[in-house]
Write a protein that holds these residues in place. Structure first.
Motif, PDB file in Angstrom:
ATOM      1  N   VAL A 170       6.671   4.649   0.383  1.00 54.14           N
ATOM      2  CA  VAL A 170       5.258   4.530   0.763  1.00 54.14           C
ATOM      3  C   VAL A 170       4.517   5.822   0.435  1.00 54.14           C
ATOM      4  O   VAL A 170       3.401   5.789  -0.097  1.00 54.14           O
ATOM      5  N   GLN A 171       5.127   6.966   0.722  1.00 54.42           N
ATOM      6  CA  GLN A 171       4.490   8.238   0.414  1.00 54.42           C
ATOM      7  C   GLN A 171       4.264   8.399  -1.085  1.00 54.42           C
ATOM      8  O   GLN A 171       3.215   8.881  -1.507  1.00 54.42           O
ATOM      9  N   MET A 172       5.228   7.988  -1.885  1.00 53.48           N
ATOM     10  CA  MET A 172       5.089   8.099  -3.341  1.00 53.48           C
ATOM     11  C   MET A 172       3.974   7.174  -3.839  1.00 53.48           C
ATOM     12  O   MET A 172       3.152   7.575  -4.676  1.00 53.48           O
ATOM     13  N   PHE A 215       0.668   8.727  -2.881  1.00 54.80           N
ATOM     14  CA  PHE A 215       0.377   9.865  -3.746  1.00 54.80           C
ATOM     15  C   PHE A 215      -0.107   9.397  -5.115  1.00 54.80           C
ATOM     16  O   PHE A 215      -1.075   9.933  -5.664  1.00 54.80           O
ATOM     17  N   LYS A 216       0.556   8.379  -5.667  1.00 52.29           N
ATOM     18  CA  LYS A 216       0.157   7.869  -6.984  1.00 52.29           C
ATOM     19  C   LYS A 216      -1.258   7.306  -6.941  1.00 52.29           C
ATOM     20  O   LYS A 216      -2.047   7.532  -7.856  1.00 52.29           O
ATOM     21  N   SER A 217      -1.592   6.565  -5.897  1.00 53.77           N
ATOM     22  CA  SER A 217      -2.935   5.982  -5.818  1.00 53.77           C
ATOM     23  C   SER A 217      -3.996   7.061  -5.628  1.00 53.77           C
ATOM     24  O   SER A 217      -5.074   6.987  -6.202  1.00 53.77           O
ATOM     25  N   ILE A 218      -3.693   8.098  -4.859  1.00 51.62           N
ATOM     26  CA  ILE A 218      -4.645   9.194  -4.670  1.00 51.62           C
ATOM     27  C   ILE A 218      -4.836   9.965  -5.970  1.00 51.62           C
ATOM     28  O   ILE A 218      -5.951  10.313  -6.336  1.00 51.62           O
ATOM     29  N   SER A 219      -3.754  10.220  -6.685  1.00 55.72           N
ATOM     30  CA  SER A 219      -3.876  10.971  -7.938  1.00 55.72           C
ATOM     31  C   SER A 219      -4.625  10.165  -8.998  1.00 55.72           C
ATOM     32  O   SER A 219      -5.342  10.740  -9.811  1.00 55.72           O
TER      33      SER A 219
END
Length: 90
Positions: free
Chosen positions: A69-71, A74-78
């Motif tokens: 979930v964290q990954m 992070f991908k969606s935020i980046s």
């Protein structure tokens, strides 16, 4: 439609995140029945899988579901940040 089916539909529709009555982020992973929860007030992750419960006793704070979930988060935020910068310089 049962409550669980409705919750799954809402989570899937709204980017895999819902907020519960305590203002915690609740995540689901496709194909898994576990709930991954991020408590915003305490900045703490939890999962109801057996591995997390076992690791928690040994002071290990993450299971593979939380890491996934964290990954994804992070991908969606980046992606969003990358899009914002390209729009500025275009």
């Amino acid at each position: 439609m049962t409550n669980q089916q409705l919750q799954d539909l809402v989570i899937k529709t709204f980017d895999g995140i819902i907020l519960d009555e305590f203002d915690r982020e609740v995540y689901k992973i496709d194909g898994k029945s576990y709930e991954i929860v991020f408590d915003r007030d305490r900045s703490e992750w939890s999962c109801d899988c057996p591995a997390f419960k076992f690791r928690r006793r040994h002071k290990i704070s993450k299971c593979k579901h939380i890491k996934e979930v964290q990954m994804n988060k992070f991908k969606s935020i980046s992606k969003i940040k990358r899009l914002d910068f390209t729009n500025i310089y275009s």
